[in-house]
Design a protein around this motif. Structure first.
Motif, PDB file in Angstrom:
ATOM      1  N   ASN A  24       0.825  -1.207   0.000  1.00 44.35           N
ATOM      2  CA  ASN A  24       0.000   0.000   0.000  1.00 44.35           C
ATOM      3  C   ASN A  24       0.861   1.260   0.000  1.00 44.35           C
ATOM      4  O   ASN A  24       0.635   2.193  -0.782  1.00 44.35           O
ATOM      5  CB  ASN A  24      -0.922   0.027   1.224  1.00 44.35           C
ATOM      6  CG  ASN A  24      -2.040  -0.981   1.125  1.00 44.35           C
ATOM      7  OD1 ASN A  24      -2.298  -1.538   0.061  1.00 44.35           O
ATOM      8  ND2 ASN A  24      -2.712  -1.235   2.232  1.00 44.35           N
ATOM      9  N   VAL A  47      -7.670   2.139  -1.723  1.00 48.22           N
ATOM     10  CA  VAL A  47      -7.100   1.334  -0.632  1.00 48.22           C
ATOM     11  C   VAL A  47      -8.104   1.198   0.508  1.00 48.22           C
ATOM     12  O   VAL A  47      -8.317   0.103   1.043  1.00 48.22           O
ATOM     13  CB  VAL A  47      -5.785   1.984  -0.124  1.00 48.22           C
ATOM     14  CG1 VAL A  47      -5.334   1.335   1.179  1.00 48.22           C
ATOM     15  CG2 VAL A  47      -4.696   1.861  -1.182  1.00 48.22           C
ATOM     16  N   PHE A  51     -10.130  -2.048   2.302  1.00 48.28           N
ATOM     17  CA  PHE A  51     -10.176  -2.325   3.734  1.00 48.28           C
ATOM     18  C   PHE A  51     -11.602  -2.650   4.180  1.00 48.28           C
ATOM     19  O   PHE A  51     -11.803  -3.478   5.065  1.00 48.28           O
ATOM     20  CB  PHE A  51      -9.647  -1.127   4.528  1.00 48.28           C
ATOM     21  CG  PHE A  51      -8.174  -1.169   4.795  1.00 48.28           C
ATOM     22  CD1 PHE A  51      -7.577  -2.306   5.329  1.00 48.28           C
ATOM     23  CD2 PHE A  51      -7.370  -0.070   4.523  1.00 48.28           C
ATOM     24  CE1 PHE A  51      -6.214  -2.353   5.572  1.00 48.28           C
ATOM     25  CE2 PHE A  51      -6.007  -0.109   4.764  1.00 48.28           C
ATOM     26  CZ  PHE A  51      -5.428  -1.248   5.291  1.00 48.28           C
ATOM     27  N   ASN A 121      -4.543  -3.264  -2.256  1.00 46.87           N
ATOM     28  CA  ASN A 121      -4.849  -3.571  -0.861  1.00 46.87           C
ATOM     29  C   ASN A 121      -5.645  -4.857  -0.715  1.00 46.87           C
ATOM     30  O   ASN A 121      -5.489  -5.586   0.257  1.00 46.87           O
ATOM     31  CB  ASN A 121      -5.618  -2.415  -0.213  1.00 46.87           C
ATOM     32  CG  ASN A 121      -5.673  -2.541   1.291  1.00 46.87           C
ATOM     33  OD1 ASN A 121      -4.796  -3.148   1.911  1.00 46.87           O
ATOM     34  ND2 ASN A 121      -6.696  -1.981   1.890  1.00 46.87           N
ATOM     35  N   ASN A 124      -3.219  -7.474  -0.597  1.00 46.69           N
ATOM     36  CA  ASN A 124      -2.114  -7.154   0.300  1.00 46.69           C
ATOM     37  C   ASN A 124      -2.013  -8.195   1.416  1.00 46.69           C
ATOM     38  O   ASN A 124      -2.882  -8.271   2.287  1.00 46.69           O
ATOM     39  CB  ASN A 124      -2.346  -5.765   0.906  1.00 46.69           C
ATOM     40  CG  ASN A 124      -1.209  -5.332   1.812  1.00 46.69           C
ATOM     41  OD1 ASN A 124      -0.198  -6.012   1.945  1.00 46.69           O
ATOM     42  ND2 ASN A 124      -1.376  -4.196   2.447  1.00 46.69           N
ATOM     43  N   ALA A 127      -2.371  -6.903   5.079  1.00 46.66           N
ATOM     44  CA  ALA A 127      -3.737  -6.656   5.566  1.00 46.66           C
ATOM     45  C   ALA A 127      -4.380  -7.961   6.011  1.00 46.66           C
ATOM     46  O   ALA A 127      -5.050  -8.021   7.052  1.00 46.66           O
ATOM     47  CB  ALA A 127      -4.565  -5.984   4.471  1.00 46.66           C
ATOM     48  N   SER A 161      -5.434   3.980   9.432  1.00 46.02           N
ATOM     49  CA  SER A 161      -4.772   3.796   8.145  1.00 46.02           C
ATOM     50  C   SER A 161      -4.968   5.004   7.239  1.00 46.02           C
ATOM     51  O   SER A 161      -4.015   5.461   6.579  1.00 46.02           O
ATOM     52  CB  SER A 161      -5.314   2.537   7.460  1.00 46.02           C
ATOM     53  OG  SER A 161      -4.706   2.348   6.198  1.00 46.02           O
ATOM     54  N   ASN A 165      -1.790   7.236   5.969  1.00 43.85           N
ATOM     55  CA  ASN A 165      -1.539   7.216   4.533  1.00 43.85           C
ATOM     56  C   ASN A 165      -1.810   8.571   3.889  1.00 43.85           C
ATOM     57  O   ASN A 165      -1.166   8.924   2.892  1.00 43.85           O
ATOM     58  CB  ASN A 165      -2.385   6.135   3.861  1.00 43.85           C
ATOM     59  CG  ASN A 165      -1.825   4.742   4.086  1.00 43.85           C
ATOM     60  OD1 ASN A 165      -0.630   4.515   3.925  1.00 43.85           O
ATOM     61  ND2 ASN A 165      -2.669   3.806   4.467  1.00 43.85           N
TER      62      ASN A 165
END
Length: 211
Positions: A24, A47, A51, A121, A124, A127, A161, A165
């Motif tokens: 990410n 992203v 999530f 993501n 990912n 995660a 997050s 970010n």
């Protein structure tokens, strides 16, 4: 419901995870450097959308179901490892460039920026590991609805997050200029990132399925 102390501990764990370099961070930095803060922000929205998928899956218990099916788990594990190796190769291959290295690239459309942020993501491994290892430790059926607890923790993780970010996206250009004035450190950063990603890929591939 979750106590304030445990909630703060969870938020701290989420902060440590997001500060650890991963796919990410690499994608967001490269987009922000190449296409400005707007491009980085749109990528960040993708992203965050991914999530939400992770959170809903974890809260609904789909992650546990995935672990219960050996073939599905193995496919996810090897896909994640292959993705990390690809990122490592992109960093280490001859002629490659650091995500902090200023460059001119054809700009991606907002739709593509969002989609690539989402896909990065969604696949990912970091995660997935977070939701498999840390997330369940803070959910207690005796405190009420498991799904509600999962959503609360998930929204906390998203908030942490997003905040971190967003700072990365906003400061990426400044960091890039610093590396431009220090080319030796730019090369060091690229090799360190490549070897770290390769190490994470090997570690993920060697990970054993939980019973």
């Amino acid at each position: 419901m979750i106590s304030l102390t445990e909630w703060l501990v969870f938020a701290g764990a989420a902060l440590l995870v997001v500060l650890t370099p991963g796919p990410n961070m690499i994608y967001l930095v490269s987009r922000a450097v190449c296409q400005g803060r707007r491009g980085g922000f749109i990528s960040l929205l993708g992203v965050i959308a991914a999530f939400l998928v992770h959170i809903l899956a974890a809260a609904a218990g789909l992650t546990a179901l995935l672990l219960a099916v050996p073939l599905a788990y193995e496919l996810l594990k090897w896909a994640g490892a292959a993705y990390l190796l690809w990122l490592a190769w992109q960093a280490l291959r001859p002629g490659s460039r650091s995500p902090f290295d200023p460059r001119q690239l054809p700009p991606d459309t907002p739709t593509r920026l969002f989609a690539m942020g989402f896909l990065t993501n969604l696949l990912n491994p970091k995660a997935a590991v977070f939701y498999l290892s840390i997330f369940p430790q803070f959910i207690d059926p005796e405190r009420g609805g498991v799904f509600v607890q999962g959503l609360l923790l998930g929204l906390t993780q998203i908030s942490v997050s997003f905040s971190v970010n967003l700072l990365i996206v906003l400061s990426a250009a400044g960091v890039s200029r610093w590396f431009a004035r220090n080319p030796l450190w730019l090369a060091v950063q690229r090799y360190v990132m490549g070897f770290v990603l390769a190490g994470l890929a090997v570690r993920l591939a060697a990970e054993q399925r939980r019973a």
